[in-house]
Write a protein that holds these residues in place. Structure first.
Motif, PDB file in Angstrom:
ATOM      1  N   TYR A 279       0.810  -1.220   0.000  1.00  0.00           N
ATOM      2  CA  TYR A 279       0.000   0.000   0.000  1.00  0.00           C
ATOM      3  C   TYR A 279       0.847   1.275   0.000  1.00  0.00           C
ATOM      4  O   TYR A 279       0.481   2.267  -0.625  1.00  0.00           O
ATOM      5  CB  TYR A 279      -0.905   0.026   1.233  1.00  0.00           C
ATOM      6  N   ASP A 280       1.950   1.269   0.725  1.00  0.00           N
ATOM      7  CA  ASP A 280       2.783   2.459   0.912  1.00  0.00           C
ATOM      8  C   ASP A 280       3.431   2.867  -0.409  1.00  0.00           C
ATOM      9  O   ASP A 280       4.073   2.050  -1.073  1.00  0.00           O
ATOM     10  CB  ASP A 280       3.853   2.163   1.970  1.00  0.00           C
ATOM     11  N   GLN A 281       3.281   4.141  -0.776  1.00  0.00           N
ATOM     12  CA  GLN A 281       3.843   4.610  -2.046  1.00  0.00           C
ATOM     13  C   GLN A 281       5.363   4.654  -2.021  1.00  0.00           C
ATOM     14  O   GLN A 281       6.001   4.779  -3.076  1.00  0.00           O
ATOM     15  CB  GLN A 281       3.278   5.987  -2.388  1.00  0.00           C
ATOM     16  N   GLY A 282       5.967   4.531  -0.849  1.00  0.00           N
ATOM     17  CA  GLY A 282       7.413   4.382  -0.768  1.00  0.00           C
ATOM     18  C   GLY A 282       7.861   2.958  -0.956  1.00  0.00           C
ATOM     19  O   GLY A 282       9.055   2.681  -1.101  1.00  0.00           O
ATOM     20  N   GLY A 283       6.907   2.014  -0.954  1.00  0.00           N
ATOM     21  CA  GLY A 283       7.183   0.611  -1.228  1.00  0.00           C
ATOM     22  C   GLY A 283       6.703   0.276  -2.625  1.00  0.00           C
ATOM     23  O   GLY A 283       6.971   0.991  -3.578  1.00  0.00           O
ATOM     24  N   TYR A 284       5.956  -0.850  -2.754  1.00  0.00           N
ATOM     25  CA  TYR A 284       5.374  -1.163  -4.060  1.00  0.00           C
ATOM     26  C   TYR A 284       4.229  -0.204  -4.363  1.00  0.00           C
ATOM     27  O   TYR A 284       4.089   0.283  -5.493  1.00  0.00           O
ATOM     28  CB  TYR A 284       4.869  -2.607  -4.098  1.00  0.00           C
ATOM     29  N   GLY A 285       3.400   0.052  -3.369  1.00  0.00           N
ATOM     30  CA  GLY A 285       2.306   1.003  -3.533  1.00  0.00           C
ATOM     31  C   GLY A 285       1.318   0.632  -4.612  1.00  0.00           C
ATOM     32  O   GLY A 285       0.648   1.498  -5.184  1.00  0.00           O
ATOM     33  N   ASP A 286       1.180  -0.672  -4.894  1.00  0.00           N
ATOM     34  CA  ASP A 286       0.366  -1.110  -6.028  1.00  0.00           C
ATOM     35  C   ASP A 286      -1.127  -0.921  -5.815  1.00  0.00           C
ATOM     36  O   ASP A 286      -1.870  -0.687  -6.771  1.00  0.00           O
ATOM     37  CB  ASP A 286       0.590  -2.606  -6.292  1.00  0.00           C
ATOM     38  N   ILE A 287      -1.588  -1.061  -4.579  1.00  0.00           N
ATOM     39  CA  ILE A 287      -3.021  -1.178  -4.327  1.00  0.00           C
ATOM     40  C   ILE A 287      -3.575   0.140  -3.786  1.00  0.00           C
ATOM     41  O   ILE A 287      -3.058   0.686  -2.818  1.00  0.00           O
ATOM     42  CB  ILE A 287      -3.312  -2.331  -3.350  1.00  0.00           C
ATOM     43  N   LEU A 288      -4.624   0.621  -4.436  1.00  0.00           N
ATOM     44  CA  LEU A 288      -5.285   1.865  -4.046  1.00  0.00           C
ATOM     45  C   LEU A 288      -6.724   1.575  -3.634  1.00  0.00           C
ATOM     46  O   LEU A 288      -7.331   0.592  -4.073  1.00  0.00           O
ATOM     47  CB  LEU A 288      -5.296   2.848  -5.218  1.00  0.00           C
ATOM     48  N   ALA A 289      -7.260   2.443  -2.794  1.00  0.00           N
ATOM     49  CA  ALA A 289      -8.676   2.366  -2.453  1.00  0.00           C
ATOM     50  C   ALA A 289      -9.511   2.877  -3.612  1.00  0.00           C
ATOM     51  O   ALA A 289      -9.111   3.799  -4.336  1.00  0.00           O
ATOM     52  CB  ALA A 289      -8.960   3.183  -1.199  1.00  0.00           C
ATOM     53  N   THR A 290     -10.681   2.288  -3.804  1.00  0.00           N
ATOM     54  CA  THR A 290     -11.558   2.731  -4.883  1.00  0.00           C
ATOM     55  C   THR A 290     -12.243   4.045  -4.521  1.00  0.00           C
ATOM     56  O   THR A 290     -12.464   4.351  -3.348  1.00  0.00           O
ATOM     57  CB  THR A 290     -12.635   1.682  -5.191  1.00  0.00           C
ATOM     58  N   THR A 291     -12.584   4.792  -5.546  1.00  0.00           N
ATOM     59  CA  THR A 291     -13.352   6.021  -5.355  1.00  0.00           C
ATOM     60  C   THR A 291     -14.692   5.714  -4.700  1.00  0.00           C
ATOM     61  O   THR A 291     -15.173   6.465  -3.840  1.00  0.00           O
ATOM     62  CB  THR A 291     -13.571   6.717  -6.702  1.00  0.00           C
ATOM     63  N   ASP A 292     -15.283   4.607  -5.102  1.00  0.00           N
ATOM     64  CA  ASP A 292     -16.571   4.195  -4.546  1.00  0.00           C
ATOM     65  C   ASP A 292     -16.489   4.035  -3.031  1.00  0.00           C
ATOM     66  O   ASP A 292     -17.366   4.500  -2.290  1.00  0.00           O
ATOM     67  CB  ASP A 292     -17.015   2.886  -5.199  1.00  0.00           C
ATOM     68  N   LEU A 293     -15.443   3.379  -2.533  1.00  0.00           N
ATOM     69  CA  LEU A 293     -15.278   3.233  -1.091  1.00  0.00           C
ATOM     70  C   LEU A 293     -15.036   4.589  -0.437  1.00  0.00           C
ATOM     71  O   LEU A 293     -15.670   4.920   0.574  1.00  0.00           O
ATOM     72  CB  LEU A 293     -14.110   2.290  -0.772  1.00  0.00           C
ATOM     73  N   TYR A 294     -14.139   5.375  -1.000  1.00  0.00           N
ATOM     74  CA  TYR A 294     -13.797   6.667  -0.402  1.00  0.00           C
ATOM     75  C   TYR A 294     -15.033   7.541  -0.247  1.00  0.00           C
ATOM     76  O   TYR A 294     -15.203   8.237   0.768  1.00  0.00           O
ATOM     77  CB  TYR A 294     -12.751   7.377  -1.258  1.00  0.00           C
ATOM     78  N   ASN A 295     -15.919   7.477  -1.214  1.00  0.00           N
ATOM     79  CA  ASN A 295     -17.104   8.330  -1.191  1.00  0.00           C
ATOM     80  C   ASN A 295     -18.157   7.883  -0.182  1.00  0.00           C
ATOM     81  O   ASN A 295     -19.135   8.613   0.051  1.00  0.00           O
ATOM     82  CB  ASN A 295     -17.731   8.407  -2.579  1.00  0.00           C
TER      83      ASN A 295
END
Length: 454
Positions: A279-295
């Protein structure tokens, strides 16, 4: 971890030691060492150290793989698994190794040892074995609520090197899980765990409540969850401490929120394969939360404090998961929360709502959401149940639960996001919603049949 009446030397655990598999356990010290080995087996990135919490969100609608990525979890993101895919094989093998280690403790015979110590350790082993079987039957079998007679996974309770067990039914596996948690609950004494990285009486009861929920047995889920809420002494982490709770890299010992967690530290961790790294953008950072979840979150919700808004390649805005923020911590890493008090409250609220006790459901639901900075609910009927499910999604996001909510309720997965490669509707009858039995297991054991579609 052990009873307060036990001698101090039993409380001084040698970290991560374990006796060789198959060796006879003759003393409580050896039993303790073997149980440490059981816990150590949970840390691997193939299971609770990364794959289990990641896949419970990625296979659903909470997260997706960014276009700029390291190549990890692409088959899961695209639902293109095969029987030879690495992650199902690793998970199957590692969870059965955990079961093997737990069986070693459970089947130990120490007639002259301190009965309190033996009971405590045996209870812990039963609870971990049940947890491992629940993960196996979740990933590799049809949900109980869909077809309890479907093939589950092989049940192994004693070590037999040449055994070739067939798949028990889903119902039989769940009966084993429930029975194991019941034995754990009966064997362990309340307050026995020194911190949340060790199984306890009420950890077993909380996990049993989860299991009943997955079975659609709302009366028993209610009884088990209510036992935890009424008698365990656990409490919600406050709004003021929510973000710092997630930044804490050490096992919780004050009964705030965490009921059971897998301990990760500077000596025993997964390095670049750590959960934070994906998750960490200083690491692989591949996986992001969806806009649908954030909203789904509203202004003032403290849970937004563990989601950062930034950029990832051409994804703008990118919703970056920050529940695991100790990637570069030199001394400790993020422990993996297996079950928290908030989940127990959500189980209880849903069970109340589904058994006609709406006032109690609202009381329990609002106990949680008010502490998270959300306005109290006033809904009834089906809307109340939907509100509980929304709060479950928000509260347990990035901990590996969303996929199983959709599975146990036999709901389609609607994945919509700004990335076309991740957007699709996955119907309830898509065979790839169930993981494949590893091809190596099929080849080695003629009594194990493959899941449909592989």
């Amino acid at each position: 971890m052990l009873l307060s009446s036990c001698e101090d030397d039993f409380l001084e655990k040698e970290p991560y030691a374990s006796v060789p598999i198959g060796s006879a356990i003759t003393t409580t010290e050896e039993m303790q060492a073997a149980m440490n080995g059981v816990y150590a087996s949970l840390r691997t990135f193939e299971t609770f150290g990364r794959n289990i919490p990641v896949l419970g969100d990625l296979l659903a609608d909470n997260t997706f793989i960014a276009p700029t990525n390291s190549g990890r979890y692409l088959n899961q993101n695209n639902f293109t698994l095969t029987a030879s895919s690495a992650e199902p094989t690793e998970m199957w093998n590692n969870l059965y190794e955990t079961i093997l280690r737990a069986n070693t403790v459970i089947n130990a015979e120490l007639p002259n040892a301190d009965a309190d110590v033996v009971n405590q350790l045996t209870g812990e082993a039963y609870a971990v074995r049940a947890l491992a079987y629940h993960e196996l039957v979740k990933f590799f079998a049809t949900p109980y609520t869909v077809d309890p007679s479907a093939p589950g996974v092989p049940i192994v309770t004693v070590y037999e090197q040449n055994a070739e067990p067939a798949r028990s039914s889903v119902q039989q596996v769940y009966e084993q899980i429930i029975a194991d948690y019941a034995k754990a609950y009966d064997l362990m004494e309340a307050g026995a765990a020194e911190d949340a990285s060790y199984m306890s009486k009420y950890a077993a009861r909380a996990l049993q409540a989860r299991t009943y929920l997955f079975m659609g047995d709302y009366e028993n889920a209610k009884a088990a969850a209510l036992d935890v809420v009424t008698n365990s002494g656990y409490k919600l982490v406050t709004a003021a401490n929510y973000v710092s709770y997630w930044k804490n890299p050490t096992p919780v010992s004050n009964m705030d929120e965490t009921i059971f967690e897998v301990s990760i530290d500077a000596i025993d961790n997964n390095g670049s394969n750590a959960l934070a790294n994906i998750y960490d953008q200083g690491g692989y950072g591949d996986i992001l939360a969806t806009t649908d979840l954030y909203n789904t979150y509203t202004e003032g919700d403290v849970r937004l404090g563990v989601i950062l808004v930034g950029e990832r390649g051409n994804v703008k805005p990118a919703y970056i998961v920050n529940k695991y923020s100790n990637r570069t911590n030199p001394s400790d890493k993020d422990d993996i929360k297996v079950i928290r008090y908030s989940e127990v409250l959500l189980i209880l609220a849903e069970a109340y709502a589904r058994t006609g006790e709406e006032d109690k459901a609202l009381e329990i639901l609002n106990m949680l959401v008010v502490e998270r900075g959300v306005a109290p609910y006033t809904s009834t009927g089906e809307q109340l149940i939907q509100d509980i499910l929304v709060e479950r999604r928000k509260e347990l996001a990035f901990e590996g639960h969303r996929y199983w909510t959709l599975s146990r309720l036999n709901m389609p997965i609607a994945r919509t996001d700004q990335q076309p490669a991740s957007a699709r509707l996955i119907p309830v009858d898509d065979p790839r919603r169930i993981q494949p039995i590893p091809q190596g297991e099929i080849d080695a054991n003629p009594n194990v049949v493959q899941n449909d579609g592989y």
